[in-house]
Design a protein around this motif. Structure first.
Motif, mmCIF file in Angstrom:
data_model
loop_
_atom_site.group_PDB
_atom_site.id
_atom_site.type_symbol
_atom_site.label_atom_id
_atom_site.label_comp_id
_atom_site.label_asym_id
_atom_site.label_seq_id
_atom_site.Cartn_x
_atom_site.Cartn_y
_atom_site.Cartn_z
ATOM 1 N N ASP A 8 -5.673 -1.072 -4.240
ATOM 2 C CA ASP A 8 -6.384 -2.660 -3.078
ATOM 3 C C ASP A 8 -7.199 -3.690 -3.927
ATOM 4 O O ASP A 8 -7.653 -3.685 -4.919
ATOM 5 C CB ASP A 8 -6.680 -1.642 -2.070
ATOM 6 C CG ASP A 8 -6.306 -0.920 -0.940
ATOM 7 O OD1 ASP A 8 -5.299 -0.905 -1.766
ATOM 8 O OD2 ASP A 8 -7.603 -0.077 -0.752
ATOM 9 N N HIS A 65 -1.369 3.529 -5.750
ATOM 10 C CA HIS A 65 -1.523 1.821 -5.936
ATOM 11 C C HIS A 65 -3.228 1.106 -5.965
ATOM 12 O O HIS A 65 -3.789 2.228 -5.465
ATOM 13 C CB HIS A 65 -0.930 0.962 -4.675
ATOM 14 C CG HIS A 65 -1.761 1.347 -3.179
ATOM 15 N ND1 HIS A 65 -1.608 2.474 -2.393
ATOM 16 C CD2 HIS A 65 -2.270 0.625 -2.204
ATOM 17 C CE1 HIS A 65 -2.699 2.289 -0.996
ATOM 18 N NE2 HIS A 65 -3.096 1.758 -1.169
ATOM 19 N N HIS A 75 -7.306 -6.848 0.496
ATOM 20 C CA HIS A 75 -6.720 -6.400 1.892
ATOM 21 C C HIS A 75 -7.738 -5.944 2.913
ATOM 22 O O HIS A 75 -7.522 -6.058 4.196
ATOM 23 C CB HIS A 75 -6.318 -4.731 1.124
ATOM 24 C CG HIS A 75 -6.041 -4.060 1.910
ATOM 25 N ND1 HIS A 75 -5.419 -4.328 3.071
ATOM 26 C CD2 HIS A 75 -6.880 -2.984 2.054
ATOM 27 C CE1 HIS A 75 -4.888 -2.445 3.187
ATOM 28 N NE2 HIS A 75 -5.645 -1.860 3.206
ATOM 29 N N HIS A 94 1.419 -1.172 0.112
ATOM 30 C CA HIS A 94 0.280 -0.231 -0.162
ATOM 31 C C HIS A 94 0.841 1.069 0.184
ATOM 32 O O HIS A 94 0.223 2.690 1.003
ATOM 33 C CB HIS A 94 -0.934 -0.064 0.881
ATOM 34 C CG HIS A 94 -1.886 -1.087 0.601
ATOM 35 N ND1 HIS A 94 -2.749 -0.879 -0.062
ATOM 36 C CD2 HIS A 94 -1.736 -2.695 1.762
ATOM 37 C CE1 HIS A 94 -3.527 -2.081 0.666
ATOM 38 N NE2 HIS A 94 -3.289 -3.368 1.006
ATOM 39 N N GLU A 105 -5.598 4.033 -5.060
ATOM 40 C CA GLU A 105 -5.022 5.180 -3.638
ATOM 41 C C GLU A 105 -4.022 5.834 -4.259
ATOM 42 O O GLU A 105 -3.192 5.074 -5.156
ATOM 43 C CB GLU A 105 -5.309 4.266 -2.398
ATOM 44 C CG GLU A 105 -6.782 4.093 -2.478
ATOM 45 C CD GLU A 105 -6.771 3.366 -0.678
ATOM 46 O OE1 GLU A 105 -8.235 3.596 -0.583
ATOM 47 O OE2 GLU A 105 -5.768 2.809 -0.495
HETATM 48 ZN ZN LIG Z 1 -4.217 0.459 0.039
#
Ligand SMILES: [Zn+2]
Ligand SMILES: Nc1ccccc1C(=O)C[C@H](N)C(=O)O
Ligand SMILES: [Zn+2]
Length: 213
Positions: free
Chosen positions: A54, A52, A58, A48, A171
């Motif tokens: 997810d 990146h 996660h 993370h 993100e």
């Molecule tokens: Zn993340």
């Protein structure tokens, strides 16, 4: 020529990570001097870090790992919208934005522009945004923030709701140099077979050819 705009954070030892998470490091296992021929590096990082994606694993033990993710979602037309100075982002904040025909939505909040420090507070996605976006055909949402949920959240409601509606999460994108509008997004995860997330090299391509074709 279509122009490429890099929206990725550079990765080096200064890259800020989630408090307590593994710092990024790059070291040489062998140098040309040691080996007589080549430099060979190794990296250590949290999945993370920086820009990146997810994977559902996660936040869900039964969720998909990175290699199982549908790659279609990470390549294609995207709309960049600018929502500065907002504490949270829900249907109300998107009122008046035409999402007709939009599959990927990238939200520029400008709430984390000093990336030398981890933010103390960030705008978050309201969990009810997930259904609103899904109804309009959105399959990926990206933010210029380290999370789509409040930093102290343990429930991770936005993560869970987005995932429940089949919306992918991107993100840590960098958007302060990007004008709102339509682009092509490319942000492919690595082929990590077991991972819960993956760094991506995220870029936008301008849709219309600039002068010079
Ligand atoms: Zn993340
Ligand atoms: N690295 C962490 C370490 C501990 C707790 C959370 C994180 C996260 O990364 C959460 C964030 N929502 C993320 O998906 O990137
Ligand atoms: Zn996340």
């Amino acid at each position: 020529m279509k122009k490429i705009i890099d929206i990725s954070q550079p990765l080096d030892h200064r890259t800020v990570v989630w408090p307590g998470d593994t710092p990024f490091s790059y070291d040489l296992t062998w140098t040309t001097q040691d080996s007589g021929s080549v430099n060979v590096g190794q990296i250590q990082m949290s999945t993370h870090t920086g820009t990146h994606i997810d994977a559902p694993f996660h936040f869900n033990d039964e969720g998909q790992r990175v290699i199982q993710l549908d790659l279609d979602v990470y390549v294609g037309d995207a709309l960049v919208i600018h929502l500065p100075k907002t504490n949270s982002i829900g249907p109300k904040e998107l009122d008046g934005i035409d999402l007709q025909g939009i599959t990927r939505l990238l939200i520029r909040t400008d709430a984390w522009t000093d990336r030398r420090v981890f933010p103390s507070e960030i705008p978050f996605l309201e969990p009810q945004l997930a259904g609103y976006l899904a109804d309009r055909g959105i399959r990926l949402v990206g933010v210029d923030l380290p999370s789509v949920d409040p930093l102290d959240s343990k429930e991770l409601s936005a993560h869970h709701q987005l995932s429940a509606y089949g919306i992918a999460i991107l993100e840590g994108i960098v958007l302060e140099h990007v004008q709102p509008g339509a682009y092509e997004l490319i942000a492919l995860p690595l082929a990590l077979a077991e991972a819960d997330g993956s760094p991506v090299r995220a870029v936008l391509r301008t849709i219309r050819d600039e002068k010079g074709g």
